[in-house]
Design a protein around this motif. Structure first.
Motif, PDB file in Angstrom:
ATOM      1  N   HIS A 211      -7.370   9.185  -2.701  1.00  0.00           N
ATOM      2  CA  HIS A 211      -8.374  10.249  -2.726  1.00  0.00           C
ATOM      3  C   HIS A 211      -7.777  11.613  -3.033  1.00  0.00           C
ATOM      4  N   ASP A 212      -6.670  11.940  -2.404  1.00  0.00           N
ATOM      5  CA  ASP A 212      -6.052  13.259  -2.602  1.00  0.00           C
ATOM      6  C   ASP A 212      -4.742  13.178  -3.389  1.00  0.00           C
ATOM      7  N   ALA A 213      -4.493  12.055  -4.043  1.00  0.00           N
ATOM      8  CA  ALA A 213      -3.240  11.881  -4.783  1.00  0.00           C
ATOM      9  C   ALA A 213      -3.235  12.709  -6.064  1.00  0.00           C
ATOM     10  N   ARG A 214      -2.050  12.975  -6.577  1.00  0.00           N
ATOM     11  CA  ARG A 214      -1.899  13.665  -7.862  1.00  0.00           C
ATOM     12  C   ARG A 214      -1.087  12.834  -8.853  1.00  0.00           C
ATOM     13  N   ASN A 215      -0.115  12.094  -8.352  1.00  0.00           N
ATOM     14  CA  ASN A 215       0.763  11.273  -9.189  1.00  0.00           C
ATOM     15  C   ASN A 215       0.940   9.917  -8.523  1.00  0.00           C
ATOM     16  N   GLY A 262       5.539   8.957   1.159  1.00  0.00           N
ATOM     17  CA  GLY A 262       4.151   9.253   0.851  1.00  0.00           C
ATOM     18  C   GLY A 262       3.750   9.068  -0.597  1.00  0.00           C
ATOM     19  N   PHE A 263       4.684   8.739  -1.490  1.00  0.00           N
ATOM     20  CA  PHE A 263       4.362   8.569  -2.912  1.00  0.00           C
ATOM     21  C   PHE A 263       3.482   7.332  -3.078  1.00  0.00           C
ATOM     22  N   PRO A 264       2.338   7.450  -3.780  1.00  0.00           N
ATOM     23  CA  PRO A 264       1.440   6.301  -3.898  1.00  0.00           C
ATOM     24  C   PRO A 264       1.883   5.314  -4.989  1.00  0.00           C
ATOM     25  N   VAL A 265       1.720   4.044  -4.703  1.00  0.00           N
ATOM     26  CA  VAL A 265       2.044   2.978  -5.646  1.00  0.00           C
ATOM     27  C   VAL A 265       0.960   1.907  -5.569  1.00  0.00           C
ATOM     28  N   ILE A 266       0.433   1.528  -6.728  1.00  0.00           N
ATOM     29  CA  ILE A 266      -0.454   0.372  -6.821  1.00  0.00           C
ATOM     30  C   ILE A 266       0.348  -0.766  -7.448  1.00  0.00           C
ATOM     31  N   ALA A 267       0.230  -1.953  -6.891  1.00  0.00           N
ATOM     32  CA  ALA A 267       0.962  -3.103  -7.405  1.00  0.00           C
ATOM     33  C   ALA A 267       0.007  -4.271  -7.615  1.00  0.00           C
ATOM     34  N   PHE A 268       0.108  -4.909  -8.795  1.00  0.00           N
ATOM     35  CA  PHE A 268      -0.693  -6.088  -9.124  1.00  0.00           C
ATOM     36  C   PHE A 268       0.238  -7.293  -9.178  1.00  0.00           C
ATOM     37  N   ALA A 269       0.072  -8.231  -8.251  1.00  0.00           N
ATOM     38  CA  ALA A 269       0.957  -9.395  -8.183  1.00  0.00           C
ATOM     39  C   ALA A 269       0.171 -10.675  -8.425  1.00  0.00           C
ATOM     40  N   THR A 270       0.549 -11.413  -9.459  1.00  0.00           N
ATOM     41  CA  THR A 270      -0.008 -12.738  -9.683  1.00  0.00           C
ATOM     42  C   THR A 270       0.642 -13.725  -8.719  1.00  0.00           C
ATOM     43  N   VAL A 292       1.839   2.028  -0.386  1.00  0.00           N
ATOM     44  CA  VAL A 292       1.686   0.947  -1.352  1.00  0.00           C
ATOM     45  C   VAL A 292       0.364   0.214  -1.128  1.00  0.00           C
ATOM     46  N   ALA A 293      -0.403   0.073  -2.196  1.00  0.00           N
ATOM     47  CA  ALA A 293      -1.597  -0.772  -2.184  1.00  0.00           C
ATOM     48  C   ALA A 293      -1.306  -1.974  -3.068  1.00  0.00           C
ATOM     49  N   LEU A 294      -1.205  -3.143  -2.463  1.00  0.00           N
ATOM     50  CA  LEU A 294      -0.820  -4.356  -3.174  1.00  0.00           C
ATOM     51  C   LEU A 294      -2.013  -5.272  -3.353  1.00  0.00           C
ATOM     52  N   ALA A 295      -2.365  -5.534  -4.607  1.00  0.00           N
ATOM     53  CA  ALA A 295      -3.348  -6.567  -4.932  1.00  0.00           C
ATOM     54  C   ALA A 295      -2.555  -7.845  -5.194  1.00  0.00           C
ATOM     55  N   ASP A 296      -2.614  -8.774  -4.275  1.00  0.00           N
ATOM     56  CA  ASP A 296      -1.736  -9.940  -4.302  1.00  0.00           C
ATOM     57  C   ASP A 296      -2.569 -11.224  -4.376  1.00  0.00           C
ATOM     58  N   ALA A 297      -2.599 -11.826  -5.572  1.00  0.00           N
ATOM     59  CA  ALA A 297      -3.349 -13.069  -5.722  1.00  0.00           C
ATOM     60  C   ALA A 297      -2.757 -14.177  -4.868  1.00  0.00           C
ATOM     61  N   GLY A 298      -1.476 -14.057  -4.555  1.00  0.00           N
ATOM     62  CA  GLY A 298      -0.844 -15.054  -3.711  1.00  0.00           C
ATOM     63  C   GLY A 298      -1.422 -15.081  -2.307  1.00  0.00           C
ATOM     64  N   ALA A 299      -2.015 -13.957  -1.880  1.00  0.00           N
ATOM     65  CA  ALA A 299      -2.627 -13.879  -0.555  1.00  0.00           C
ATOM     66  C   ALA A 299      -4.071 -14.364  -0.563  1.00  0.00           C
ATOM     67  N   ASN A 300      -4.621 -14.602  -1.756  1.00  0.00           N
ATOM     68  CA  ASN A 300      -5.964 -15.155  -1.937  1.00  0.00           C
ATOM     69  C   ASN A 300      -7.016 -14.460  -1.073  1.00  0.00           C
ATOM     70  N   GLY A 301      -7.198 -13.176  -1.337  1.00  0.00           N
ATOM     71  CA  GLY A 301      -8.254 -12.443  -0.646  1.00  0.00           C
ATOM     72  C   GLY A 301      -7.801 -11.626   0.534  1.00  0.00           C
ATOM     73  N   GLY A 302      -6.519 -11.653   0.847  1.00  0.00           N
ATOM     74  CA  GLY A 302      -6.022 -10.874   1.971  1.00  0.00           C
ATOM     75  C   GLY A 302      -5.613  -9.469   1.559  1.00  0.00           C
ATOM     76  N   GLY A 303      -5.478  -8.568   2.517  1.00  0.00           N
ATOM     77  CA  GLY A 303      -4.976  -7.219   2.272  1.00  0.00           C
ATOM     78  C   GLY A 303      -6.071  -6.217   1.952  1.00  0.00           C
ATOM     79  N   ASP A 304      -5.642  -4.949   1.798  1.00  0.00           N
ATOM     80  CA  ASP A 304      -6.583  -3.862   1.522  1.00  0.00           C
ATOM     81  C   ASP A 304      -7.141  -3.920   0.109  1.00  0.00           C
ATOM     82  N   ALA A 305      -6.439  -4.603  -0.796  1.00  0.00           N
ATOM     83  CA  ALA A 305      -6.919  -4.782  -2.163  1.00  0.00           C
ATOM     84  C   ALA A 305      -6.973  -6.288  -2.435  1.00  0.00           C
TER      85      ALA A 305
END
Length: 351
Positions: A211-215, A262-270, A292-305
């Protein structure tokens, strides 16, 4: 913060409504192109190309990145990305006699002059041109030897969503017909339904983080790298965020030096081994204090993403669908209009 009493409802935007149609668009695309995909698959199996060249810009080029990994891993044929300026600015052309070459051009509009010039040079050199294009009346569609109509329908929001997903699905369908791989073929057939499921997932934790990130960094690897590129572009376009996309392997070669607390990172993991590299990098970033916000298909629906587990080739398509919903909401929360980003227009006619 946007005043909740005056905030625009996320579902009221064109971006939301168009992205929500992705499953239906993919269903139309697959149904409309059965004959073309079958014939192309037979052609490619009978006479495999020595090399594949992709031609695209923007979101379409990110789809081409996905196509590169899928083609190379499923067929073994090397894939290179054409630089449109070679034809449009330098007036140079590939060597003639390139009969063993396949040129895949990807475009929503099919009207960008530099893309058309590049495709023309490859066709003149003997390449078989496959066009993945939404506008079937466009010059690119008319030029193609094989037309794969994306069938996404009108897309009025500047931010391409359903047309990008349709291009990813078309590439996966091409490779499924080419390779004859039953598992991939079955996975592609499930895409319309799985995309509907992916659209229903809420990535509120990622939206709150940004929400308040810049980079920020967006990381992926292998089949997931193209959607990392696309997500970074959409964050620039719709959310005025400076986002950079990196391979989970390349991010360690210098860029990691600027990641601090505090540096934001989005990660997409198959769910495959490429995803292992993303998960490792995400853990390393978190250990350095990054958010870190991790979208992890290995978790099959788990996590914040939450991300859905499926065939690794379609997991990135499902993840970017969930991401689009988040990006639309984040744009509005930051007081922006995702449908009309500043300084941008729907069709970019690059010379």
């Amino acid at each position: 913060m946007t005043d909740p009493s005056t905030a625009t409802a996320p579902e009221s935007t064109l971006m939301f409504r168009e992205a929500a149609e992705a499953g239906a668009a993919v269903s139309r695309m697959l149904a409309a192109n059965t004959a073309a995909l079958t014939a192309l698959g037979e052609r490619l199996r009978a006479t495999p190309p020595a090399v594949v060249v992709t031609c695209a810009r923007g979101s379409s080029d990110h789809a081409a990145t996905y196509g590169k990994y899928l083609i190379e891993t499923m067929t073994g044929v090397p894939v290179a990305s054409a630089a449109p300026s070679v034809a449009s600015i330098y007036a140079a052309a590939p060597a003639r006699g390139s009969i063993g070459m396949l040129c895949i051009a990807i475009s929503q509009s099919g009207r960008s002059p530099d893309l058309l010039a590049t495709v023309a040079t490859y066709k003149a050199a003997g390449a078989h041109v496959v066009a993945l294009v939404n506008d079937e009346t466009s010059p690119l569609a008319e030029t193609a030897d094989t037309l794969i109509a994306l069938k996404a329908g009108p897309e009025k929001s500047v931010a391409a969503t359903k047309s990008y997903i349709a291009a990813l699905a078309a590439l996966s369908a091409i490779v499924a017909h080419w390779s004859g791989d039953d598992a991939l073929t079955d996975a592609v057939s499930t895409l319309p339904t799985r995309l509907e499921q992916a659209w229903g997932l809420e990535w509120t934790g990622m939206a709150a983080m940004l929400h308040d990130a810049r980079n920020l960094f967006v990381i992926g690897r292998g089949l997931g790298y193209g959607i990392a590129q696309e997500a970074a572009l959409k964050l620039k376009e719709t959310c005025a965020l400076h986002a950079e996309a990196f391979s989970a392997a390349e991010v360690r070669h210098g860029p990691m030096a600027i990641v601090n607390d505090g540096f934001p990172v989005i990660a997409f993991a198959t769910s495959d081994t490429a995803g292992d590299g993303v998960r490792d990098a995400a853990a390393e970033f978190a250990a350095r204090g990054a958010r870190v916000a991790l979208a992890d298909a290995g978790a099959n629906g788990g996590g914040d993403a939450p991300a859905l587990a499926a065939h690794p080739a379609i997991e990135p398509i499902l993840m970017i669908q969930s991401f689009y919903r988040m990006a639309n909401a984040l744009s509005l929360a930051r007081g922006l209009n995702p449908d009309a980003p500043q300084h941008l227009s729907k069709v970019t006619r690059t010379l």
